[in-house]
Design an enzyme around this catalytic site. Structure first.
Site, PDB file in Angstrom:
ATOM      1  N   TRP A   1      -9.586 -10.182 -42.006  1.00  0.00           N
ATOM      2  CA  TRP A   1      -8.848  -9.415 -42.690  1.00  0.00           C
ATOM      3  C   TRP A   1      -9.237  -8.018 -42.750  1.00  0.00           C
ATOM      4  CZ3 TRP A   1      -8.292 -11.976 -48.451  1.00  0.00           C
ATOM      5  CH2 TRP A   1      -9.658 -12.343 -48.727  1.00  0.00           C
TER       6      TRP A   1
ATOM      7  N   HIS B   1       7.764   6.894 -42.639  1.00  0.00           N
ATOM      8  CA  HIS B   1       7.738   6.613 -44.188  1.00  0.00           C
ATOM      9  C   HIS B   1       8.914   7.195 -44.819  1.00  0.00           C
ATOM     10  CE1 HIS B   1       6.425  10.959 -44.055  1.00  0.00           C
ATOM     11  NE2 HIS B   1       6.738  10.988 -45.295  1.00  0.00           N
TER      12      HIS B   1
ATOM     13  N   HIS C   1       9.606  12.461 -55.296  1.00  0.00           N
ATOM     14  CA  HIS C   1       8.740  13.131 -54.138  1.00  0.00           C
ATOM     15  C   HIS C   1       9.089  14.532 -54.500  1.00  0.00           C
ATOM     16  CE1 HIS C   1       6.397  14.449 -50.916  1.00  0.00           C
ATOM     17  NE2 HIS C   1       7.312  14.620 -50.189  1.00  0.00           N
TER      18      HIS C   1
END
Ligand code: MN
Length: 266
Positions: free
Chosen positions: A62, A74, A80
């Protein structure tokens, strides 16, 4: 057994519905927006191995990763931008689910963007799209295809002494899409929903200002828009559920009508 979801499952299994990935691979090399030095900067993607089937964890592998919310392919939530800061349901953890699965209209601006790196999509271009394909339905994502996703390295941000040079919508086009078409949001292949030189627009960064002020969302750094039809695809774009988050990297997938010859997911 012929309800709408069963038909969807059959379409996926047969390849009559095709899945298209609109996402760049996220790695440390993927460019992020660079602001003037007096402002805070978005962090690039970083990854470090925690264990790899070794003494740190013999049976497992991991990694830890970190990045800015606005890294790679994104999602931009309304919070924002300052124009959307006080809206309800304006962060990635509260944005309505209906915004995350929705039809898309793809406006092909690739020829214009090839001619002019500072190309601005205007209302005439949108009306031209609607003449050919019908009106943009309320509740659609509008995706601005520029083929910019095929650019590599420094050509992607295309930063020069006077700032970045990349295509985007003009202020009137964004207002038209928000006020007249009530879209869910705007998606682009560039690093922002605004053009590289949009700081000089009135207002500055008009796509961010008008979209987010009206509770609309953004998708950036998309790829593969050349594979989508002008109309008829469905976009899945669900950001990470970060409490009060303003955006998040995400996997953006589109469903579109396929030939039936291609197995699902290839
Ligand atoms: Mn962003």
């Amino acid at each position: 057994m012929d309800d709408i979801l069963s038909r969807l499952a059959k379409g996926l299994a047969s390849g009559l519905i095709e899945i298209v990935d609109l996402t760049h691979t996220l790695d440390a090399d993927f460019p992020v927006m660079i602001l003037p030095p007096e402002f805070g900067q978005c962090a690039r993607f970083r990854i470090e191995e925690v264990s790899c089937y070794d003494e740190r964890g013999p049976a497992w592998k991991w990694n830890n990763f970190s990045c800015g919310e606005h890294t790679g392919t994104h999602f931009d939530a309304p919070s924002h931008w300052v124009s959307g800061k006080d809206l309800p349901y304006g962060s990635v953890d509260t944005v309505p689910l209906g915004n995350l699965v929705a039809p898309a209209c793809v406006i092909d601006c690739s020829a214009e963007a090839e001619q002019n790196e500072d190309y601005l999509m205007d209302v005439d271009k949108i009306r031209e799209f609607e003449s050919a394909h019908g009106e943009i339905q309320r509740g659609s994502w509008v995706l601005m295809r520029t083929d910019w996703s095929q650019k590599k390295g420094s050509e992607y941000i295309n930063l020069r002494e006077d700032g970045a040079h990349s295509p985007g919508p003009n202020a009137d086009a964004v207002r038209f899409l928000v006020d007249e078409r009530d879209i869910i949001g705007l998606g682009t292949e560039t690093v922002g929903t605004d053009a590289g030189q949009a700081f000089h627009a009135n207002p500055p960064y008009p796509a961010h200002f008008y979209l987010h002020g009206a509770g609309k969302c953004g998708l950036q750094c998309l790829s593969g828009l050349d594979r989508l039809p002008a109309k008829g695809s469905i976009i899945f774009a669900a950001p990470l559920k970060i409490r009060n988050g303003t955006g998040s990297p995400l996997r953006v997938l589109a469903l579109m009508n396929g030939s039936g010859n291609i197995p699902c997911g290839s």
